[in-house]
Design a protein around this motif. Structure first.
Motif, PDB file in Angstrom:
ATOM      1  N   LYS A  69      11.208  -7.031   2.578  1.00 51.40           N
ATOM      2  CA  LYS A  69      12.190  -6.429   1.657  1.00 51.40           C
ATOM      3  C   LYS A  69      13.594  -6.955   1.952  1.00 51.40           C
ATOM      4  CE  LYS A  69      13.864  -2.806  -0.811  1.00 51.40           C
ATOM      5  NZ  LYS A  69      13.825  -2.581  -2.150  1.00 51.40           N
ATOM      6  N   LYS A  70      13.945  -7.027   3.235  1.00 49.20           N
ATOM      7  CA  LYS A  70      15.274  -7.487   3.638  1.00 49.20           C
ATOM      8  C   LYS A  70      15.482  -8.963   3.286  1.00 49.20           C
ATOM      9  CE  LYS A  70      17.972  -8.262   7.828  1.00 49.20           C
ATOM     10  NZ  LYS A  70      17.915  -8.237   9.287  1.00 49.20           N
ATOM     11  N   ASN A  71      14.500  -9.803   3.582  1.00 48.49           N
ATOM     12  CA  ASN A  71      14.647 -11.250   3.405  1.00 48.49           C
ATOM     13  C   ASN A  71      14.385 -11.726   1.983  1.00 48.49           C
ATOM     14  OD1 ASN A  71      15.222 -11.425   6.141  1.00 48.49           O
ATOM     15  ND2 ASN A  71      13.127 -11.944   6.692  1.00 48.49           N
ATOM     16  N   LEU A  72      13.467 -11.069   1.276  1.00 46.47           N
ATOM     17  CA  LEU A  72      13.068 -11.549  -0.042  1.00 46.47           C
ATOM     18  C   LEU A  72      13.371 -10.568  -1.168  1.00 46.47           C
ATOM     19  CD1 LEU A  72       9.566 -12.984   0.934  1.00 46.47           C
ATOM     20  CD2 LEU A  72      11.708 -14.259   0.680  1.00 46.47           C
ATOM     21  N   GLY A  73      13.712  -9.346  -0.813  1.00 44.63           N
ATOM     22  CA  GLY A  73      13.988  -8.347  -1.839  1.00 44.63           C
ATOM     23  C   GLY A  73      12.749  -7.857  -2.557  1.00 44.63           C
ATOM     24  N   LEU A  74      11.588  -7.987  -1.928  1.00 48.15           N
ATOM     25  CA  LEU A  74      10.365  -7.496  -2.566  1.00 48.15           C
ATOM     26  C   LEU A  74       9.587  -6.598  -1.622  1.00 48.15           C
ATOM     27  CD1 LEU A  74       7.592  -9.244  -1.556  1.00 48.15           C
ATOM     28  CD2 LEU A  74       8.887 -11.016  -2.695  1.00 48.15           C
ATOM     29  N   VAL A  75       8.780  -5.746  -2.212  1.00 49.67           N
ATOM     30  CA  VAL A  75       7.960  -4.807  -1.460  1.00 49.67           C
ATOM     31  C   VAL A  75       6.526  -5.327  -1.453  1.00 49.67           C
ATOM     32  CG1 VAL A  75       7.157  -2.422  -1.336  1.00 49.67           C
ATOM     33  CG2 VAL A  75       9.472  -2.909  -2.158  1.00 49.67           C
ATOM     34  N   PRO A  76       5.940  -5.516  -0.268  1.00 50.65           N
ATOM     35  CA  PRO A  76       4.554  -5.989  -0.194  1.00 50.65           C
ATOM     36  C   PRO A  76       3.562  -4.978  -0.758  1.00 50.65           C
ATOM     37  CG  PRO A  76       5.667  -6.301   1.901  1.00 50.65           C
ATOM     38  CD  PRO A  76       6.555  -5.435   1.051  1.00 50.65           C
ATOM     39  N   VAL A  77       2.374  -5.484  -1.039  1.00 47.73           N
ATOM     40  CA  VAL A  77       1.284  -4.683  -1.585  1.00 47.73           C
ATOM     41  C   VAL A  77       0.238  -4.478  -0.499  1.00 47.73           C
ATOM     42  CG1 VAL A  77      -0.616  -4.668  -3.259  1.00 47.73           C
ATOM     43  CG2 VAL A  77       1.649  -5.512  -3.935  1.00 47.73           C
ATOM     44  N   ILE A  78      -0.266  -3.246  -0.401  1.00 48.82           N
ATOM     45  CA  ILE A  78      -1.429  -2.952   0.447  1.00 48.82           C
ATOM     46  C   ILE A  78      -2.555  -2.541  -0.475  1.00 48.82           C
ATOM     47  CG2 ILE A  78      -2.463  -1.247   2.002  1.00 48.82           C
ATOM     48  CD1 ILE A  78      -0.142  -1.313   3.732  1.00 48.82           C
ATOM     49  N   ILE A  79      -3.708  -3.179  -0.296  1.00 51.15           N
ATOM     50  CA  ILE A  79      -4.911  -2.779  -1.021  1.00 51.15           C
ATOM     51  C   ILE A  79      -5.728  -1.912  -0.068  1.00 51.15           C
ATOM     52  CG2 ILE A  79      -6.962  -3.524  -2.275  1.00 51.15           C
ATOM     53  CD1 ILE A  79      -5.592  -6.302  -2.520  1.00 51.15           C
ATOM     54  N   SER A  80      -5.931  -0.666  -0.444  1.00 51.74           N
ATOM     55  CA  SER A  80      -6.666   0.275   0.397  1.00 51.74           C
ATOM     56  C   SER A  80      -7.670   1.024  -0.459  1.00 51.74           C
ATOM     57  CB  SER A  80      -5.700   1.256   1.070  1.00 51.74           C
ATOM     58  OG  SER A  80      -6.400   2.180   1.861  1.00 51.74           O
ATOM     59  N   THR A  81      -8.938   0.713  -0.288  1.00 54.90           N
ATOM     60  CA  THR A  81      -9.982   1.314  -1.117  1.00 54.90           C
ATOM     61  C   THR A  81     -10.688   2.480  -0.438  1.00 54.90           C
ATOM     62  OG1 THR A  81     -11.579  -0.313  -0.280  1.00 54.90           O
ATOM     63  CG2 THR A  81     -10.449  -0.835  -2.352  1.00 54.90           C
ATOM     64  N   LYS A  82     -10.411   2.681   0.849  1.00 57.91           N
ATOM     65  CA  LYS A  82     -11.069   3.759   1.594  1.00 57.91           C
ATOM     66  C   LYS A  82     -10.113   4.947   1.700  1.00 57.91           C
ATOM     67  CE  LYS A  82     -13.942   0.601   4.228  1.00 57.91           C
ATOM     68  NZ  LYS A  82     -14.270   0.067   5.553  1.00 57.91           N
ATOM     69  N   ASP A  83     -10.599   6.111   1.273  1.00 56.24           N
ATOM     70  CA  ASP A  83      -9.756   7.309   1.232  1.00 56.24           C
ATOM     71  C   ASP A  83      -9.165   7.663   2.589  1.00 56.24           C
ATOM     72  OD1 ASP A  83     -10.129   7.596  -1.489  1.00 56.24           O
ATOM     73  OD2 ASP A  83     -11.773   9.043  -1.278  1.00 56.24           O
ATOM     74  N   ASP A  84      -9.936   7.503   3.679  1.00 58.60           N
ATOM     75  CA  ASP A  84      -9.416   7.877   4.991  1.00 58.60           C
ATOM     76  C   ASP A  84      -8.284   6.951   5.428  1.00 58.60           C
ATOM     77  OD1 ASP A  84     -11.353   5.853   5.216  1.00 58.60           O
ATOM     78  OD2 ASP A  84     -11.910   6.430   7.250  1.00 58.60           O
ATOM     79  N   ILE A  85      -8.397   5.678   5.139  1.00 59.43           N
ATOM     80  CA  ILE A  85      -7.329   4.724   5.474  1.00 59.43           C
ATOM     81  C   ILE A  85      -6.101   5.011   4.604  1.00 59.43           C
ATOM     82  CG2 ILE A  85      -6.647   2.293   5.476  1.00 59.43           C
ATOM     83  CD1 ILE A  85      -8.642   2.878   7.695  1.00 59.43           C
ATOM     84  N   THR A  86      -6.315   5.271   3.328  1.00 58.54           N
ATOM     85  CA  THR A  86      -5.198   5.576   2.429  1.00 58.54           C
ATOM     86  C   THR A  86      -4.474   6.837   2.884  1.00 58.54           C
ATOM     87  OG1 THR A  86      -6.352   4.510   0.591  1.00 58.54           O
ATOM     88  CG2 THR A  86      -4.543   5.998   0.022  1.00 58.54           C
ATOM     89  N   ARG A  87      -5.219   7.853   3.320  1.00 56.38           N
ATOM     90  CA  ARG A  87      -4.599   9.083   3.829  1.00 56.38           C
ATOM     91  C   ARG A  87      -3.705   8.789   5.033  1.00 56.38           C
ATOM     92  NH1 ARG A  87      -9.191  11.623   2.307  1.00 56.38           N
ATOM     93  NH2 ARG A  87     -10.266  11.261   4.265  1.00 56.38           N
TER      94      ARG A  87
END
Length: 172
Positions: A69-87
């Motif tokens: 975010k600081k260097n490029l001005g963008l927010v990375p994406v996380i792909i999380s398909t498992k409910d426990d990991i997302t929690r």
């Protein structure tokens, strides 16, 4: 549970990190090296095959997002398909520093040539202490809940780190 590993691919300036199995401290030096790579334009973190992830690894991912975010001005994406990991991600405040998605349209169609990132699991204690300390300080900065949860650990790690510096200076 699958032994942890990190896979990496680069596609037109997009870095894709796929964390597989048990993602723990032993993988952190590899992850930290990726954070310091300067030539990416976007980042996707794939947690679809992650079974567990420790707080140190989470802290390094948060650090990656903050630097992106600081260097490029963008927010990375996380792909999380498992409910426990997302929690876990949500409880750590990752929705403040990542775009969290259950699936990314078109992602599976990318022809990614994923490579294993070499892992040095035999880090010296001072390096491990520094990594764990830095990662938890980043997590503490994400929310008041994290600050409360990790403050005692951070104090203990700072004491360990400072006692190691004192011992090193005394040996000269």
């Amino acid at each position: 549970m699958t032994t942890g590993k990190i896979l990496f691919a680069k596609n037109d300036g997009t870095y894709v990190l796929k964390l597989v199995g048990e993602v723990r401290l032993t993988l952190c030096s590899s992850l930290e090296q990726m954070i310091n790579e300067p030539d990416f334009t976007s980042v996707i973190i794939d947690l679809t095959d992650t079974d567990t992830i420790d707080s140190t690894s989470l802290g390094l991912l948060a650090k990656l997002s903050i630097q992106t975010k600081k260097n490029l001005g963008l927010v990375p994406v996380i792909i999380s398909t498992k409910d426990d990991i997302t929690r876990i991600l949500l409880s750590m405040g990752f929705d403040r520093v990542f775009v969290i998605v259950k699936e990314l349209e078109g992602y599976e169609k990318l022809n990614l040539n994923m490579h294993d990132i070499a892992c040095d699991g035999n880090l010296e204690q001072p390096t491990q202490v520094r990594q764990v300390l830095d990662a938890h300080k980043v997590l503490m900065g994400l929310s008041e809940e994290n600050r409360e949860a990790f403050s005692e650990l951070v104090k203990q790690l700072e004491q360990i780190q400072n006692s190691g510096k004192t011992n090193t200076k005394g040996k000269s």
